[in-house]
Design a protein around this motif. Structure first.
Motif, PDB file in Angstrom:
ATOM      1  N   LEU A   6      28.716  32.740  62.877  1.00  0.00           N
ATOM      2  CA  LEU A   6      29.790  33.608  62.405  1.00  0.00           C
ATOM      3  C   LEU A   6      29.233  34.634  61.430  1.00  0.00           C
ATOM      4  N   LEU A   7      29.805  35.825  61.445  1.00  0.00           N
ATOM      5  CA  LEU A   7      29.560  36.834  60.424  1.00  0.00           C
ATOM      6  C   LEU A   7      30.848  36.944  59.625  1.00  0.00           C
ATOM      7  N   CYS A   8      30.770  36.644  58.340  1.00  0.00           N
ATOM      8  CA  CYS A   8      31.956  36.647  57.480  1.00  0.00           C
ATOM      9  C   CYS A   8      31.895  37.820  56.519  1.00  0.00           C
ATOM     10  N   TYR A   9      33.037  38.406  56.279  1.00  0.00           N
ATOM     11  CA  TYR A   9      33.170  39.522  55.355  1.00  0.00           C
ATOM     12  C   TYR A   9      33.957  39.062  54.135  1.00  0.00           C
ATOM     13  N   CYS A  10      33.489  39.469  52.957  1.00  0.00           N
ATOM     14  CA  CYS A  10      34.198  39.148  51.719  1.00  0.00           C
ATOM     15  C   CYS A  10      33.913  40.254  50.712  1.00  0.00           C
ATOM     16  N   THR A  11      34.937  40.772  50.065  1.00  0.00           N
ATOM     17  CA  THR A  11      34.748  41.764  49.014  1.00  0.00           C
ATOM     18  C   THR A  11      34.833  41.085  47.654  1.00  0.00           C
ATOM     19  N   CYS A  12      34.072  41.630  46.704  1.00  0.00           N
ATOM     20  CA  CYS A  12      34.033  41.120  45.330  1.00  0.00           C
ATOM     21  C   CYS A  12      34.234  42.283  44.363  1.00  0.00           C
ATOM     22  N   PRO A  13      34.780  42.013  43.181  1.00  0.00           N
ATOM     23  CA  PRO A  13      35.080  43.102  42.262  1.00  0.00           C
ATOM     24  C   PRO A  13      33.864  43.698  41.571  1.00  0.00           C
ATOM     25  N   ASP A  14      32.742  42.959  41.507  1.00  0.00           N
ATOM     26  CA  ASP A  14      31.584  43.446  40.754  1.00  0.00           C
ATOM     27  C   ASP A  14      30.311  42.757  41.231  1.00  0.00           C
ATOM     28  N   ALA A  15      29.187  43.281  40.781  1.00  0.00           N
ATOM     29  CA  ALA A  15      27.883  42.769  41.191  1.00  0.00           C
ATOM     30  C   ALA A  15      27.654  41.339  40.721  1.00  0.00           C
ATOM     31  N   ASP A  16      28.108  41.001  39.525  1.00  0.00           N
ATOM     32  CA  ASP A  16      27.873  39.654  38.998  1.00  0.00           C
ATOM     33  C   ASP A  16      28.559  38.585  39.839  1.00  0.00           C
ATOM     34  N   SER A  17      29.828  38.794  40.164  1.00  0.00           N
ATOM     35  CA  SER A  17      30.539  37.798  40.968  1.00  0.00           C
ATOM     36  C   SER A  17      29.967  37.749  42.384  1.00  0.00           C
ATOM     37  N   ALA A  18      29.594  38.891  42.937  1.00  0.00           N
ATOM     38  CA  ALA A  18      29.005  38.929  44.281  1.00  0.00           C
ATOM     39  C   ALA A  18      27.686  38.165  44.307  1.00  0.00           C
ATOM     40  N   GLN A  19      26.840  38.370  43.295  1.00  0.00           N
ATOM     41  CA  GLN A  19      25.552  37.680  43.245  1.00  0.00           C
ATOM     42  C   GLN A  19      25.740  36.175  43.062  1.00  0.00           C
ATOM     43  N   ARG A  20      26.659  35.784  42.198  1.00  0.00           N
ATOM     44  CA  ARG A  20      26.920  34.357  41.958  1.00  0.00           C
ATOM     45  C   ARG A  20      27.391  33.666  43.243  1.00  0.00           C
ATOM     46  N   ALA A  76      36.930  28.717  45.604  1.00  0.00           N
ATOM     47  CA  ALA A  76      36.782  28.132  44.271  1.00  0.00           C
ATOM     48  C   ALA A  76      35.992  29.045  43.338  1.00  0.00           C
ATOM     49  N   LEU A  77      35.045  29.797  43.870  1.00  0.00           N
ATOM     50  CA  LEU A  77      34.183  30.660  43.056  1.00  0.00           C
ATOM     51  C   LEU A  77      34.751  32.054  42.810  1.00  0.00           C
ATOM     52  N   HIS A  78      35.596  32.523  43.701  1.00  0.00           N
ATOM     53  CA  HIS A  78      36.000  33.933  43.719  1.00  0.00           C
ATOM     54  C   HIS A  78      37.005  34.246  42.615  1.00  0.00           C
ATOM     55  N   PRO A  79      36.834  35.388  41.927  1.00  0.00           N
ATOM     56  CA  PRO A  79      37.765  35.745  40.848  1.00  0.00           C
ATOM     57  C   PRO A  79      39.104  36.326  41.313  1.00  0.00           C
ATOM     58  N   TYR A  80      39.196  36.780  42.553  1.00  0.00           N
ATOM     59  CA  TYR A  80      40.450  37.371  43.018  1.00  0.00           C
ATOM     60  C   TYR A  80      41.512  36.300  43.264  1.00  0.00           C
ATOM     61  N   GLU A  81      42.760  36.688  43.059  1.00  0.00           N
ATOM     62  CA  GLU A  81      43.899  35.830  43.381  1.00  0.00           C
ATOM     63  C   GLU A  81      43.972  35.579  44.894  1.00  0.00           C
ATOM     64  N   LEU A  82      43.645  36.604  45.671  1.00  0.00           N
ATOM     65  CA  LEU A  82      43.688  36.516  47.136  1.00  0.00           C
ATOM     66  C   LEU A  82      42.391  37.107  47.711  1.00  0.00           C
ATOM     67  N   PRO A  83      41.316  36.315  47.727  1.00  0.00           N
ATOM     68  CA  PRO A  83      40.044  36.844  48.227  1.00  0.00           C
ATOM     69  C   PRO A  83      40.086  37.146  49.719  1.00  0.00           C
ATOM     70  N   GLU A  84      39.381  38.203  50.090  1.00  0.00           N
ATOM     71  CA  GLU A  84      39.190  38.508  51.505  1.00  0.00           C
ATOM     72  C   GLU A  84      38.123  37.573  52.058  1.00  0.00           C
ATOM     73  N   LEU A  85      38.428  36.940  53.171  1.00  0.00           N
ATOM     74  CA  LEU A  85      37.429  36.182  53.919  1.00  0.00           C
ATOM     75  C   LEU A  85      37.816  36.286  55.380  1.00  0.00           C
ATOM     76  N   ILE A  86      37.008  37.012  56.124  1.00  0.00           N
ATOM     77  CA  ILE A  86      37.245  37.231  57.548  1.00  0.00           C
ATOM     78  C   ILE A  86      35.994  36.791  58.288  1.00  0.00           C
ATOM     79  N   ALA A  87      36.149  35.925  59.278  1.00  0.00           N
ATOM     80  CA  ALA A  87      35.016  35.428  60.061  1.00  0.00           C
ATOM     81  C   ALA A  87      35.109  35.975  61.478  1.00  0.00           C
ATOM     82  N   VAL A  88      34.010  36.549  61.937  1.00  0.00           N
ATOM     83  CA  VAL A  88      33.930  37.128  63.277  1.00  0.00           C
ATOM     84  C   VAL A  88      32.827  36.387  64.036  1.00  0.00           C
TER      85      VAL A  88
END
Length: 112
Positions: A6-20, A76-88
């Motif tokens: 699967l290729l999953c897409y997820c957006t993060c608000p900043d570099a720190d959260s994305a790296q973590r 559990a890790l993501h700071p957003y209330e409604l994180p994007e997670l799409i699996a293709v």
């Protein structure tokens, strides 16, 4: 038949959260690889308003067998209330690379 990739897409608000998130998913063998694309402009409707924000986009390579564990950990890790997670599903690709993704997500990380 091998486990589908699967290729999953997820957006993060900043570099720190994305790296973590990227380091955790790869470290725990929930993903074989995570690419981070910075400077993504996302326009969306949220709580009745249209807004545009700068985000980081994660491209996460995993397998269907690891997806549910990945989803739970990402939420559990993501700071957003409604994180994007799409699996293709990946229908085609370089066979050796797809095998590498399967190997990279097989089992559990040591110490987990």
């Amino acid at each position: 038949m091998p486990d589908p990739v699967l290729l999953c897409y997820c957006t993060c608000p900043d570099a720190d959260s994305a790296q973590r998130i990227a380091e955790t998913l790869v470290g725990e063998r929930l993903a074989a690889c995570v690419n981070r694309l910075s400077g993504v402009a996302s326009t969306y409707r949220w709580q009745g308003s249209v807004t545009t924000d700068r985000e980081e986009l994660l491209l996460i390579k995993t397998t269907t067998a690891r997806f549910e564990a990945l989803r739970e950990r990402l939420l559990a890790l993501h700071p957003y209330e409604l994180p994007e997670l799409i699996a293709v599903p990946v229908e085609r690709g370089h066979a050796a690379y797809l095998d590498w993704v399967r190997e990279g997500t097989a089992g559990r990380a040591q110490g987990c």
